[in-house]
Design a protein around this motif. Structure first.
Motif, PDB file in Angstrom:
ATOM      1  N   GLU A 246       1.589   3.804  10.372  1.00 48.80           N
ATOM      2  CA  GLU A 246       0.899   3.293  11.559  1.00 48.80           C
ATOM      3  C   GLU A 246       0.991   1.771  11.687  1.00 48.80           C
ATOM      4  N   MET A 247       1.486   1.101  10.655  1.00 52.77           N
ATOM      5  CA  MET A 247       1.672  -0.347  10.734  1.00 52.77           C
ATOM      6  C   MET A 247       2.960  -0.732  11.445  1.00 52.77           C
ATOM      7  N   GLU A 248       3.840   0.227  11.657  1.00 49.88           N
ATOM      8  CA  GLU A 248       5.134  -0.097  12.262  1.00 49.88           C
ATOM      9  C   GLU A 248       4.971  -0.760  13.626  1.00 49.88           C
ATOM     10  N   GLY A 249       3.994  -0.326  14.404  1.00 48.60           N
ATOM     11  CA  GLY A 249       3.788  -0.901  15.720  1.00 48.60           C
ATOM     12  C   GLY A 249       2.986  -2.181  15.714  1.00 48.60           C
ATOM     13  N   LEU A 250       2.591  -2.651  14.527  1.00 47.29           N
ATOM     14  CA  LEU A 250       1.764  -3.851  14.418  1.00 47.29           C
ATOM     15  C   LEU A 250       2.429  -4.971  13.621  1.00 47.29           C
ATOM     16  N   MET A 251       3.669  -4.757  13.226  1.00 48.08           N
ATOM     17  CA  MET A 251       4.324  -5.718  12.344  1.00 48.08           C
ATOM     18  C   MET A 251       4.473  -7.104  12.970  1.00 48.08           C
ATOM     19  N   ASP A 252       4.605  -7.163  14.286  1.00 42.69           N
ATOM     20  CA  ASP A 252       4.733  -8.459  14.961  1.00 42.69           C
ATOM     21  C   ASP A 252       3.387  -9.136  15.181  1.00 42.69           C
ATOM     22  N   ASP A 253       2.314  -8.453  14.813  1.00 42.10           N
ATOM     23  CA  ASP A 253       0.967  -8.972  15.096  1.00 42.10           C
ATOM     24  C   ASP A 253       0.175  -9.295  13.836  1.00 42.10           C
ATOM     25  N   ILE A 254       0.855  -9.414  12.694  1.00 40.74           N
ATOM     26  CA  ILE A 254       0.150  -9.699  11.452  1.00 40.74           C
ATOM     27  C   ILE A 254      -0.153 -11.197  11.354  1.00 40.74           C
ATOM     28  N   VAL A 255      -1.426 -11.513  11.314  1.00 38.56           N
ATOM     29  CA  VAL A 255      -1.853 -12.897  11.099  1.00 38.56           C
ATOM     30  C   VAL A 255      -1.894 -13.205   9.615  1.00 38.56           C
ATOM     31  N   GLY A 256      -2.494 -12.314   8.847  1.00 38.11           N
ATOM     32  CA  GLY A 256      -2.632 -12.550   7.419  1.00 38.11           C
ATOM     33  C   GLY A 256      -2.779 -11.252   6.647  1.00 38.11           C
ATOM     34  N   VAL A 257      -2.674 -11.375   5.335  1.00 38.29           N
ATOM     35  CA  VAL A 257      -2.882 -10.226   4.452  1.00 38.29           C
ATOM     36  C   VAL A 257      -3.822 -10.615   3.322  1.00 38.29           C
ATOM     37  N   HIS A 258      -4.602  -9.647   2.888  1.00 35.88           N
ATOM     38  CA  HIS A 258      -5.300  -9.740   1.608  1.00 35.88           C
ATOM     39  C   HIS A 258      -4.528  -8.881   0.620  1.00 35.88           C
ATOM     40  N   ILE A 259      -4.100  -9.513  -0.441  1.00 36.02           N
ATOM     41  CA  ILE A 259      -3.271  -8.843  -1.440  1.00 36.02           C
ATOM     42  C   ILE A 259      -4.150  -8.359  -2.578  1.00 36.02           C
ATOM     43  N   HIS A 260      -4.272  -7.060  -2.707  1.00 38.41           N
ATOM     44  CA  HIS A 260      -4.926  -6.435  -3.864  1.00 38.41           C
ATOM     45  C   HIS A 260      -4.639  -4.949  -3.830  1.00 38.41           C
ATOM     46  N   GLU A 261      -4.799  -4.304  -4.968  1.00 39.11           N
ATOM     47  CA  GLU A 261      -4.522  -2.874  -5.087  1.00 39.11           C
ATOM     48  C   GLU A 261      -5.814  -2.142  -5.420  1.00 39.11           C
ATOM     49  N   THR A 262      -5.785  -0.833  -5.271  1.00 35.12           N
ATOM     50  CA  THR A 262      -6.968  -0.033  -5.561  1.00 35.12           C
ATOM     51  C   THR A 262      -6.685   0.953  -6.689  1.00 35.12           C
ATOM     52  N   LEU A 263      -7.740   1.259  -7.425  1.00 37.30           N
ATOM     53  CA  LEU A 263      -7.722   2.354  -8.391  1.00 37.30           C
ATOM     54  C   LEU A 263      -8.639   3.425  -7.816  1.00 37.30           C
ATOM     55  N   GLY A 264      -8.079   4.485  -7.287  1.00 39.52           N
ATOM     56  CA  GLY A 264      -8.884   5.463  -6.570  1.00 39.52           C
ATOM     57  C   GLY A 264      -9.464   4.821  -5.331  1.00 39.52           C
ATOM     58  N   LEU A 265     -10.803   4.672  -5.290  1.00 42.98           N
ATOM     59  CA  LEU A 265     -11.466   3.989  -4.177  1.00 42.98           C
ATOM     60  C   LEU A 265     -12.091   2.679  -4.636  1.00 42.98           C
ATOM     61  N   SER A 266     -11.632   2.153  -5.750  1.00 42.62           N
ATOM     62  CA  SER A 266     -12.100   0.863  -6.269  1.00 42.62           C
ATOM     63  C   SER A 266     -11.043  -0.197  -5.961  1.00 42.62           C
ATOM     64  N   ASP A 267     -11.452  -1.245  -5.253  1.00 43.54           N
ATOM     65  CA  ASP A 267     -10.466  -2.207  -4.744  1.00 43.54           C
ATOM     66  C   ASP A 267     -10.526  -3.554  -5.456  1.00 43.54           C
ATOM     67  N   HIS A 268      -9.657  -4.451  -5.022  1.00 43.83           N
ATOM     68  CA  HIS A 268      -9.571  -5.837  -5.477  1.00 43.83           C
ATOM     69  C   HIS A 268      -9.013  -5.982  -6.894  1.00 43.83           C
ATOM     70  N   TRP A 269      -8.115  -5.083  -7.268  1.00 45.97           N
ATOM     71  CA  TRP A 269      -7.407  -5.179  -8.545  1.00 45.97           C
ATOM     72  C   TRP A 269      -6.035  -5.820  -8.331  1.00 45.97           C
ATOM     73  N   CYS A 270      -5.460  -6.355  -9.391  1.00 39.84           N
ATOM     74  CA  CYS A 270      -4.141  -6.993  -9.309  1.00 39.84           C
ATOM     75  C   CYS A 270      -3.052  -5.949  -9.054  1.00 39.84           C
ATOM     76  N   PRO A 271      -2.227  -6.144  -8.022  1.00 39.26           N
ATOM     77  CA  PRO A 271      -1.132  -5.208  -7.782  1.00 39.26           C
ATOM     78  C   PRO A 271      -0.244  -5.029  -9.014  1.00 39.26           C
ATOM     79  N   TYR A 272       0.120  -3.774  -9.254  1.00 39.40           N
ATOM     80  CA  TYR A 272       1.010  -3.346 -10.330  1.00 39.40           C
ATOM     81  C   TYR A 272       0.369  -3.382 -11.715  1.00 39.40           C
TER      82      TYR A 272
END
Length: 321
Positions: A246-272
């Motif tokens: 669903e992001m395909e139609g929004l790729m030209d409209d990205i202002v910013g990203v928050h970079i983090h990964e989730t473990l299950g439903l727990s967020d804000h972990w370091c990707p990889y």
């Protein structure tokens, strides 16, 4: 220290880092900023818990060029009133006085971003007023019985019916509010964009379809999507939307990203690093690559070593993309 690991400690270039990582450890703002700078970040996102007192020691660092500000997170600086906190109807308030107050606070956040040379304001637009315990029950069922269980499916269908019955009216109010915000900010000549953030609870606005509706309605205004990767992954897992297709139609409209990964439903972990999955997060690299502002938004449990190694892996993958 190996050469590969040593690279992770070098200057992080265009990448920014949110104060959510260490704000609870530092009552003095300058101490908080210095700890982030020691990680190699030269750009910082000031999050919504930064107080005016903290800014008295942060602002001289900005003025001296010791640190750059990529973005601020509405409502900024910190507002103690929960009506204008991160989990609120905010720009979707049906009460006109409260909606106007939310608009004024967002313009205030934009003024700080402009003053500090920031590029964007991260915006929580609002939510459908479904009791918080509904999303808590969904998370509990997801964790205990699984997404494919009958109990989860029944609860999810009940929730979705409630959300869909109410959401369009709140989306229209948010569009109306953002239109006013953008008009007032444009009149002031501030070169600041507003990124409407993907959220961490399913009753919160926007879904990716709602984000597209809002952005298209405000075409030409300084509004786009702030793609919080971890939150989007969580909503994908719950079943609210497909966080990649669903992001395909929004790729030209990205202002910013928050970079983090989730473990299950727990967020804000370091990707990889914390998932130990070297492939899953790759699906979100195109969004990071296309983003104007790239911000790590990590929890306090992430160590400097975790952060450096995660950044090294992510940058290497982006270079190969």
């Amino acid at each position: 220290m190996s050469p590969a690991k040593d690279q992770g400690w070098l200057d992080k270039g265009e990448f920014s880092f949110s104060t959510c990582w260490n704000i609870k450890r530092h009552p003095v703002g300058s101490d908080m900023i210095r700890e982030i700078a020691e990680l190699g970040f030269r750009r910082i996102e000031l999050n919504y818990n930064v107080t005016r007192d903290m800014l008295t020691t942060i602002e001289p660092m900005i003025e001296r060029g010791e640190i750059g500000i990529s973005s601020v997170h509405n409502t900024f600086p910190h507002v103690a009133d929960p009506d204008y906190g991160t989990d609120s109807e905010l720009l979707g308030f049906q009460d006109e006085d409260r909606r106007k107050r939310a608009i004024d606070l967002l313009i205030g956040s934009a003024e700080y971003a402009h003053r500090y040379g920031g590029e964007a304001v991260v915006v929580h637009p609002g939510e459908v007023p479904i009791p918080v315990n509904v999303s808590q029950e969904l998370a509990q069922l997801y964790n205990e019985k699984g997404k494919d269980s009958t109990a989860y499916r029944l609860k999810w269908e009940e929730f979705l019916e409630q959300r869909e019955a109410l959401s369009s009216g709140y989306v229209q109010t948010i569009i109306h509010s953002l239109d006013e915000v953008c008009s007032r900010v444009a009149a002031k000549g501030w070169n600041v964009r507003f990124g409407i953030e993907t959220r961490s609870r399913p009753q919160q606005i926007p879904t990716l379809a709602e984000a597209k509706t809002i952005i298209q309605a405000l075409k030409g205004a300084q509004v786009g999507i702030w793609y919080d990767t971890g939150h989007a992954i969580m909503m994908d897992r719950l079943g609210l939307y497909d966080s990649v297709s669903e992001m395909e139609g929004l790729m030209d409209d990205i202002v910013g990203v928050h970079i983090h990964e989730t473990l299950g439903l727990s967020d804000h972990w370091c990707p990889y690093i914390h998932s130990q999955d070297m492939n899953f997060y790759d699906a979100y690299l195109p969004m990071i690559q296309r983003s104007q502002v790239k911000v790590y938004e990590l929890k306090a449990a992430c160590t400097p070593e975790d952060i450096h190694e995660s950044h090294r892996l992510l940058v290497a993958k982006l270079e190969r993309l």
